[in-house]
Design a protein around this motif. Structure first.
Motif, mmCIF file in Angstrom:
data_model
loop_
_atom_site.group_PDB
_atom_site.id
_atom_site.type_symbol
_atom_site.label_atom_id
_atom_site.label_comp_id
_atom_site.label_asym_id
_atom_site.label_seq_id
_atom_site.Cartn_x
_atom_site.Cartn_y
_atom_site.Cartn_z
ATOM 1 N N ILE A 1 -11.498 -0.326 -6.054
ATOM 2 C CA ILE A 1 -12.193 0.389 -5.866
ATOM 3 C C ILE A 1 -12.201 2.082 -5.896
ATOM 4 N N THR A 2 -12.189 3.286 -6.468
ATOM 5 C CA THR A 2 -12.181 4.504 -6.409
ATOM 6 C C THR A 2 -13.240 5.311 -6.413
ATOM 7 N N THR A 3 -14.805 4.723 -6.262
ATOM 8 C CA THR A 3 -15.719 5.335 -6.681
ATOM 9 C C THR A 3 -17.403 4.994 -5.623
ATOM 10 N N MET B 1 -10.183 -0.181 -1.456
ATOM 11 C CA MET B 1 -11.058 0.844 -0.981
ATOM 12 C C MET B 1 -10.270 2.543 -1.216
ATOM 13 N N LEU B 2 -10.419 2.871 -2.753
ATOM 14 C CA LEU B 2 -9.609 4.846 -2.313
ATOM 15 C C LEU B 2 -10.428 5.516 -2.192
ATOM 16 N N GLY B 3 -10.047 6.427 -2.224
ATOM 17 C CA GLY B 3 -10.628 7.236 -2.899
ATOM 18 C C GLY B 3 -12.341 7.841 -2.143
ATOM 19 N N LYS B 4 -13.205 7.609 -3.178
ATOM 20 C CA LYS B 4 -14.405 8.043 -2.799
ATOM 21 C C LYS B 4 -14.912 6.001 -2.642
ATOM 22 N N GLY B 5 -14.059 5.141 -2.551
ATOM 23 C CA GLY B 5 -14.744 4.261 -2.003
ATOM 24 C C GLY B 5 -14.283 3.693 -0.775
ATOM 25 N N VAL B 6 -13.769 4.785 -0.181
ATOM 26 C CA VAL B 6 -12.831 4.650 1.323
ATOM 27 C C VAL B 6 -15.653 4.562 1.789
ATOM 28 N N LEU B 7 -15.613 5.031 1.208
ATOM 29 C CA LEU B 7 -17.656 5.565 1.432
ATOM 30 C C LEU B 7 -18.674 5.021 1.119
ATOM 31 N N PHE B 8 -17.642 3.394 1.295
ATOM 32 C CA PHE B 8 -18.804 2.009 0.427
ATOM 33 C C PHE B 8 -19.843 2.026 1.281
ATOM 34 N N GLU B 9 -18.903 2.446 3.043
ATOM 35 C CA GLU B 9 -21.285 1.956 3.916
ATOM 36 C C GLU B 9 -22.444 3.344 3.828
ATOM 37 N N GLN B 10 -22.357 4.621 3.333
ATOM 38 C CA GLN B 10 -23.135 5.145 3.410
ATOM 39 C C GLN B 10 -24.076 4.728 1.651
ATOM 40 N N ILE B 11 -23.149 4.190 0.966
ATOM 41 C CA ILE B 11 -23.975 4.380 -0.732
ATOM 42 C C ILE B 11 -24.445 2.776 -0.583
ATOM 43 N N SER B 12 -24.843 2.643 0.048
ATOM 44 C CA SER B 12 -25.810 1.436 -0.614
ATOM 45 C C SER B 12 -27.571 1.527 -0.588
#
Length: 66
Positions: A7-9, A36-47
């Motif tokens: 996941i890179t988005t 989780m790579l690139g922007k995918g590491v922001l998964f905690e902030q995108i819900s």
């Protein structure tokens, strides 16, 4: 079956659906890894209200690499 998700988005709908599919695969007995790579590491902030990414991530029982 061995399945890998990369996941890179930071698009909430895309991450939500990838994690939902990963959860289904784990539930069926597949060996699943999520990276989780690139922007995918922001998964905690995108819900969002419609796509609760954290709920799917918290349900996940496979290997996750951030």
């Amino acid at each position: 079956m061995i399945i890998v998700f990369i996941i890179t988005t930071d698009d909430a709908e895309t991450v939500y659906n990838a994690m939902r599919l990963a959860n289904i695969a784990v539930g069926k007995g597949d060996e699943v890894s999520v990276f989780m790579l690139g922007k995918g590491v922001l998964f905690e902030q995108i819900s969002s209200e419609q796509f609760n990414v954290l709920e799917q991530v918290n349900q996940y029982k496979g290997n996750m690499y951030v």
